[in-house]
Write an enzyme that holds these catalytic residues in place. Structure first.
Site: not given
Lengths: 321, 321, 321, 321
Positions: B130-134
């Site tokens: 995921g974007c936040f996760a990255t």
């Protein structure tokens, strides 16, 4: 106190109207009708109203009022008039475009105070002008009043996203609109009808086109209008026409320097600037599309219709940034 | 040439994927499926693709490809796998969150190259982060790798409106979002699962909370993440851990000065900065949510899965302003 | 009528002050001093004031006033006091940070009405709080009042560009700031002094850190603050503390739903929201940095110092979009 | 490999040029000169270049190159030519407006590929067009090529803040420019010279005015230009003229639907759209002001001057949002 009723209370123009009327010293808000939000507190829909006014949206309009503001959206006013038996003594201010054009059986006065001041004072039914129409007329009418419009008038006006209402759509999606520009309804915007009507009211022989390109701007509020045409008079002379035309106007100011749009945001003002380039006169005008272009002008008209100072309730702090 | 198929071709992540793959020297786009836009040219939906690639969206995916990117939205990947009999030799890169968490029967490799480089190289099925996760993992994993996370980790990350997809809604309406800020899913964002999983992969004894406040920013693209926790080591030492951790990374740069978000827009880069304040270590990281946070990372993973240079097709000009 | 003098009349806070005072029914603006713009009409510097107030900036302050607002910028107030012999009976409201911290010989009352209401009413000299300090204190003080702050308080607050003043710089350049996010003065912002002072005024034993990350937002006005800490009480209970604490407050509202920042723009309101997540209490608060965070609060303090209704002149229409 | 030298390497156009050239497969950047930043690494000034190219700015230009790009700002090119003895065989591409207008002793070819393709291929010295000039010419030249311009041409074009360069000023201050619109240099913008020159190159008898209102937009990058004039031919016919005119153009696309500005951001494309309204033809065109309007077009010209494919190094991923 003027008892006010509002129809279609959940939209953008109704929100701005309530924000203004909440602090109007001569107004009591009697009833705010909304089909979509009946029963909800005002500040659940217009969330910034918290602490400013109490009350809930009504399913039906209570007709025991002095004036009704109709904010229902274009095409809905006749429907309202058919549904409700509005008493003779209740004034109506319609913010839609339904009754702006003269027609047999249309007893609505066109509510641009800078054009129809006396008629508005005695109006019972009033059609509040459109936002683009207000900015453009205030830029062009002083020329029409002098009868000097002898060629096409070229208009470009940029509007904020609130002009498109609150229903989400492709062109009001943030991911699309942020930092973007586009044109719509080129040369065919619906406000051209009322603009041409007013120009001809002042210069009956006007026989050219108002060529108007409406632009979607990447900001929520405001209209920046520029127009030019050929006028053979000195800049000094043309500026003096504008100053004369607006010398009694409560909210229109003729500036020495070209305005930027944010100078008027959150106010009922219109700033106008005139400059000559050879035979070409360039006029710029700026308004807040929801205030002078809609709800503020509606309150200005209400003030006139009830014999109040035009500025009552409209000495608004600019948002400035 | 790698023959590529794309499922769910009309959304934001598919659009970015096509923009990248259109110029990838080792890729041939064989089929782009879209239920909602089948039959339409690509550039009718992703309008900026005009002149970059020809073709139309297909109703059904052609399985005669080497790799499938699934861009269908969360919860749809299993449905796709049930509908299509994907041949054994076809690789799958799933951009949804359906297979990011380890589970019995889940053979998808979690595709963060800075964490799982070797596993990705031999992966057949890959779950793209995921974007936040990255952004958050790239800020915290070097600490986990050192095993020094002994207290809560405090994270605040601001995301652009494209993170919310292209369906218009109240919080993606331009009139609302312009110049606005708000919080959502406080301490409960769905990406916390994959973040915690990766932290524990490196520091098995991590027993504290990652307290994450996601913020809606008033910009379309980008993520700005900041996090801090207590670490008793000098700034010099902590910075050296980060430089070591990323010394082979193709797209992560450890900066001497704090980044601003626009430095990475339209690129696959992640910029990371570390500073100490007393015992507190503060890490900031910035990515483009749709590129390193989605489609760019998916291409980076494809490059790894097919033995190419990680940067192939990803030397993207920053948009910079 | 209160006769008002303003020092440093050309900056942002003075502009907002004039916009508010222009419509204040109990105020007469006697003199507006500006070294940089002496002799110019007000609306040449604060261009949106056209039509709202007349007059020109003075080289020297006329001391024949009831109250002086000092808007000169940080570090200049002592200089002003050394230069001018301010008569005993003239009150002073200082918008700088020069006298906010208690010290021997400092007779300025710290002007946060929600904290020091009675002291303000009898104050002769008043130090108006900082913008971040206002938003953060209004979020945390009800907890301090209960004495429940037993761990670090984690604060993230995003501010508009007007917070950085009107001198152009790299980080206020439009090309850089548009759609951008960045952090500055991590854990070391100068407002931490006054915040800690107020917290300890209510909870003398507070012995932890307020960890504050200030964020540069890509909008001109507003502050969005979020903070959390550990509090072992139910959400219902904590919310009731906030409602109690603000039950007499003129401008602070405790909301049932999390606010977005634009709800308060162009008003003197502060909206506060409280929610519990396990043992963590999350508080968000929003203000307009130039109004409740500066000039509006200064007027609120003036109202208190002169025995007026706190809301006099501060029933401002929200700019809302 | 083409050895490239850059003069004035710290400005916006040089930054975009470096971002493009860093990935150009036929280019080796030999020397980047900057007086203001000599000795600094490139990515200290153009911070997003981190990881893309190494090197530092030079005090003096090394003349051992194949081509020099001059990015020094208007009026500085002659100064450069007086200071440096540029060898005969070194080509020059000047991004300033110093040599765009034909004059005795001016051997610079005007570098609009859609107008002067063959001349550019053999040019030694090239004057790269202005940003507004590019957008407007690409909208109007197909009409001039048909010789149908028999009345004034009315042009409105909105530009991003990067068009004003990187020196901070009142009108590039974020607090002012955000959500704002204004006009400047009405009917007198300096690009009118080159626009008129090109129109007359194709239609020698053009004897009317190009009336051009430049508008400051509230976005960093892009130009949205609209123009109209009277043309007595069917829409179908006029559209066919445009398609013919651009049938070999590498970067200009004639669209069926009106473009929005963001479709071209971060690319070297120009999108053009034509529609008729009565006798009025309306043309809209959009470009990225720093790419097709400056550095991208400079690289396109370099490609032509060195016999490369026009698109080499210019297949740029759109930034799209």
């Amino acid at each position: 106190m003027i008892k006010v009723g509002v129809v279609g209370g959940a939209g953008y123009t109704a929100g701005e109207l309530l924000r203004i009327l909440a602090n109007h010293p001569q107004v009591e808000i009697s009833c705010v009708q909304s089909s979509s939000n009946a029963g909800k507190p005002f500040h659940e829909v217009h969330q910034d109203l918290i602490g400013d006014m109490e009350g809930t949206f009504a399913t039906d309009l209570d007709l025991n009022v002095d004036v009704i503001f109709i904010c229902s959206g274009h095409g809905k006013t006749q429907e309202f008039l058919d549904t409700y038996q509005v008493p003779e003594n209740v004034k109506i201010i319609d913010l839609s475009n339904d009754f702006r054009l003269e027609a047999v059986d249309n007893d609505f006065i066109y509510g641009l105070p800078e054009l129809n001041l006396e008629a508005i004072k005695s109006a019972k039914h009033l059609a509040n002008p459109g936002c683009f129409a207000t900015a453009i007329q205030l830029a062009v009418l002083p020329l029409a009043a002098k009868g000097v419009l002898t060629e096409d008038v070229h208009v470009n006006a940029v509007t904020g996203s609130t002009g498109a209402g609150q229903n989400p759509s492709r062109t009001t999606h943030f991911s699309w609109r942020n930092n973007n520009v586009s044109i719509y309804k080129a040369f065919s915007h619906q406000h051209l009808g009322e603009i041409n009507q007013s120009v001809k009211q002042l210069q009956n022989d006007f026989a050219h086109d108002i060529k108007f390109l409406p632009v979607r701007g990447n900001f929520p509020k405001g209209i920046f209008a520029s127009l030019y045409t050929t006028v053979k008079a000195s800049e000094e002379e043309v500026v003096s026409w504008y100053r004369d035309f607006y010398k009694e106007a409560a909210f229109v100011h003729v500036l020495d320097e070209a305005p930027d749009m944010k100078q008027v945001l959150n106010t009922n003002k219109c700033l106008v600037h005139v400059e000559k380039h050879g035979d070409t006169v360039l006029v710029t005008s700026v308004i807040d599309n929801l205030i002078k272009g809609a709800s503020g002008q509606a309150v200005q008209n209400m003030n006139l219709m009830f014999g109040l100072d035009q500025k009552e309730g409209l000495r608004l702090k600019s948002s400035s940034f």
